[in-house]
Scaffold this motif. Structure first.
Motif, PDB file in Angstrom:
ATOM      1  N   SER A 135       0.828  -1.205   0.000  1.00  0.00           N
ATOM      2  CA  SER A 135       0.000   0.000   0.000  1.00  0.00           C
ATOM      3  C   SER A 135       0.865   1.258   0.000  1.00  0.00           C
ATOM      4  O   SER A 135       0.655   2.181  -0.809  1.00  0.00           O
ATOM      5  N   PHE A 147      -5.803   6.234  -2.683  1.00  0.00           N
ATOM      6  CA  PHE A 147      -5.827   4.886  -2.124  1.00  0.00           C
ATOM      7  C   PHE A 147      -6.329   4.917  -0.680  1.00  0.00           C
ATOM      8  O   PHE A 147      -5.970   5.815   0.098  1.00  0.00           O
ATOM      9  N   MET A 350      -7.689  -6.475  -0.222  1.00  0.00           N
ATOM     10  CA  MET A 350      -7.202  -5.104  -0.341  1.00  0.00           C
ATOM     11  C   MET A 350      -8.364  -4.256  -0.845  1.00  0.00           C
ATOM     12  O   MET A 350      -9.281  -4.765  -1.498  1.00  0.00           O
ATOM     13  N   TYR A 354      -6.935  -0.958  -5.452  1.00  0.00           N
ATOM     14  CA  TYR A 354      -5.614  -1.569  -5.625  1.00  0.00           C
ATOM     15  C   TYR A 354      -5.603  -2.623  -6.731  1.00  0.00           C
ATOM     16  O   TYR A 354      -4.542  -3.017  -7.214  1.00  0.00           O
TER      17      TYR A 354
END
Length: 602
Positions: A135, A147, A350, A354
């Motif tokens: 990340s 994100f 996730m 992503y």
């Protein structure tokens, strides 16, 4: 000498006690998680991402150290560095006496690798670390994107370091079946760097549908598939022993723990399969064993048994070196009840944004036999099979079975740059050359003695001298990672060697009068110089300085027993050693007591 502050430390958790003792060339006890991206890795950004991740997980800034009774982990200010992948997968990370971090982050093309020595954390802790690392990297790599975070900010360092085994130990005793000897896979065994790695790509949805159709979980389904793949390789005459499967289990699924340390146990499933057994027979056995209630009872019993052993007051007082022998023996004997191992990390999640950049996650581990690991991301499931067996029949059988079940299998063409490369071992080769030279010198001395002067057996003294030289070099090589420990071992051998030489040559007394006091004083001075030259932290050198000062007791004992005839060297040595110890206590009192607490923790 550097860094005057005291470093944090904690005891090794229960599940990790055996790893330092059992690690070696056959099994490094290292596992790898990786994330395959859809673009090449930028090393500088990955380094920044690693530094950011370490700020959130200082629990990983640990080195493994030895006490007199237990191993323990100590926090060190060592930089975590990203490297391009060059070594064989799951190569040795923990090296005794070598103060390094217990994990390694590397990259190759589009892949980010995270390898961990199992004493530091388990699969769950490692996966949390890798997810945050990925990340942080993608946030740096694509600043134009928004994100979501993948970590829990409410957790503290104390939460991460919680000893959950002690926290949830109940002391309850339950009866359990004794493990039976299991079938051991036959074949030519490979060295660690030659470990076979097979990755099989599957559809997670297809596997889930097949498992559901059989009425079992995905873990039970794949466990049965592995068992049956092994079963197909067993000659019918050897079916007297079961195919026994070990399945590690995440204890966080049963107890509310956020610990990043090892918090896992395992179950053993013994599959007695007759000559006409089918895949359905294996499914029935694994499915029944992995039912939640049966699983919880066995895991709780095993956890209590292990903590009870650790808390036994008699065993706690046994020196670490003896414990290590027992742990190695226990690991070897315990392995006889296991045929193979299957570890399922489950579904890795996730945030949706992503998915544009992540292709898949993967997972495999070092092994001393055959082991399968699995994880999935989206619809991509990866089976990572590692094997020390030269042939790949079990992997072939597994793929054939899954294909018969209607699951499409694709074997990944592995691209590990360091795999099957022979290590350079220059120092080891030099030691072999030196050893051979010593043997040749001894043989030549005896030949010359026999041919030229058979009435005087001087070759015996030459042999003893060569052996002493070889022993000092050998000890220096073995302890080369820790110069202070090396110095203490050299002092011990010099004192013993001097006494033996003095005795063998008619006992003049030079060993106790001069050699031992002088060696003790020189060792103390040498340690001070080495500590400064290597810029060691207090926790690295203080205990060895204490040992060096305590060595001054030896001349005192020899003096008091009347063995010493010329007293002034011993008086000087004892006096300076006493002042040395008093000085350490006066000026390093807190550190002194702290080291004593760590080293002598029972």
């Amino acid at each position: 000498m550097k860094k005057e502050h005291s470093s944090r430390w904690r005891k090794l958790d229960n599940a990790a006690q055996a790893f330092p003792a059992a690690t070696g060339k056959k099994d490094t006890r290292v596992f790898r998680f990786y994330c395959q991206l859809k673009e090449d890795i930028q090393a500088d950004l990955l380094q920044k991402a690693l530094e950011q991740t370490m700020e959130h997980y200082p629990v990983f800034s640990m080195v493994l150290r030895k006490g007199l009774f237990w191993f323990y982990l100590e926090q060190r200010d060592l930089p975590a560095k990203v490297e391009e992948e060059k070594r064989p997968p799951c190569s040795e990370i923990y090296v005794p006496d070598h103060k390094t971090l217990l994990f390694q982050v590397s990259y190759y093309k589009t892949r980010i690798n995270f390898e961990v020595f199992h004493a530091l954390t388990d699969g769950t802790g490692a996966m949390l670390f890798l997810k945050e690392l990925v990340s942080n990297y993608l946030i740096l790599r694509h600043p134009e994107e928004t994100f979501s975070k993948v970590r829990e900010d409410m957790l503290t360092e104390t939460d991460f370091e919680e000893d959950s085994f002690s926290q949830y130990y109940t002391g309850k005793k339950n009866e359990k079946e004794k493990s039976r000897p299991a079938y051991q896979i036959k074949g030519e065994y490979l060295e660690q760097e030659e470990m076979e790695i097979t990755e099989i790509l599957l559809s997670a949805e297809a596997v889930h549908k097949c498992a559901k159709a059989h009425g079992v979980s995905v873990t039970a389904y794949l466990a049965a598939a592995l068992v049956y793949a092994v079963y197909e390789e067993i000659p019918k005459s050897r079916l007297k022993k079961p195919v026994s499967l070990m399945i590690p289990a995440n204890l966080r699924n049963f107890f509310p723990s956020a610990s990043m340390t090892n918090f896992w146990s395992w179950i053993e499933i013994a599959c007695d399969l007759g000559p006409e057994a089918s895949f359905e027979d294996a499914l029935q056995i694994t499915g029944a064993a992995i039912q939640k209630e049966a699983l919880k009872q066995e895991i709780s019993t095993r956890m209590n048994d292990l903590v009870r052993i650790e808390r036994n007051p008699v065993l706690r007082a046994v020196p670490l070196e003896i414990k290590n022998l027992a742990l190695m023996a226990g690991t070897t004997l315990g392995g006889r009840s296991i045929t193979t191992v299957y570890s399922n990390i489950g579904r890795i999640q996730m945030p949706p944004e992503y998915e544009t950049y992540i292709e898949r996650f993967g997972f495999f581990t070092s092994t001393d036999k055959v082991q399968m690991c699995s994880c999935s991301y989206g619809d991509s499931m990866v089976l990572g099979i590692t094997s020390k067996i030269a042939d790949s029949n079990i992997e072939r059988n597994l793929m054939h079975l899954l294909q018969k079940e209607g699951i499409a299998c694709e074997q990944e063409e592995n691209d590990f740059p360091g795999q099957k490369e022979q290590p350079h071992g220059t120092a080891k080769l030099g030691l072999k050359i030196f050893s051979f030279t010593c043997i040749a010198a001894v043989v030549l001395c005896w030949m010359m003695n026999f041919l030229a002067t058979p009435q005087m057996w001087w070759a015996g003294y030459a042999t003893a001298g060569v052996f002493c030289a070889w022993l000092l070099i050998r000890v220096g090589y073995q302890k080369r990672k820790n110069p202070l420990k090396n110095s203490m071992w050299q002092l011990i051998f010099i004192m013993i060697g001097a006494i033996l030489w003095d005795y063998a040559t008619g006992w003049i007394g030079w060993s106790v009068d001069f050699a031992i006091p002088l060696a003790v004083l020189l060792n103390g001075a040498t340690m001070q110089i080495l500590a400064r030259a290597y810029k060691m932290e207090v926790s690295e050198y203080l205990f060895y300085l204490m040992q060096s000062g305590a060595a001054g007791i030896v001349p005192a004992i020899l003096w008091l027993t009347g063995t010493v005839r010329i007293t002034w060297p011993s008086v000087i040595c004892v006096g300076l050693s006493v002042l040395y110890l008093i000085g350490l206590f006066f000026f390093r009192g807190k550190d002194f007591m702290r080291e004593m607490q760590k080293k002598f923790r029972v």
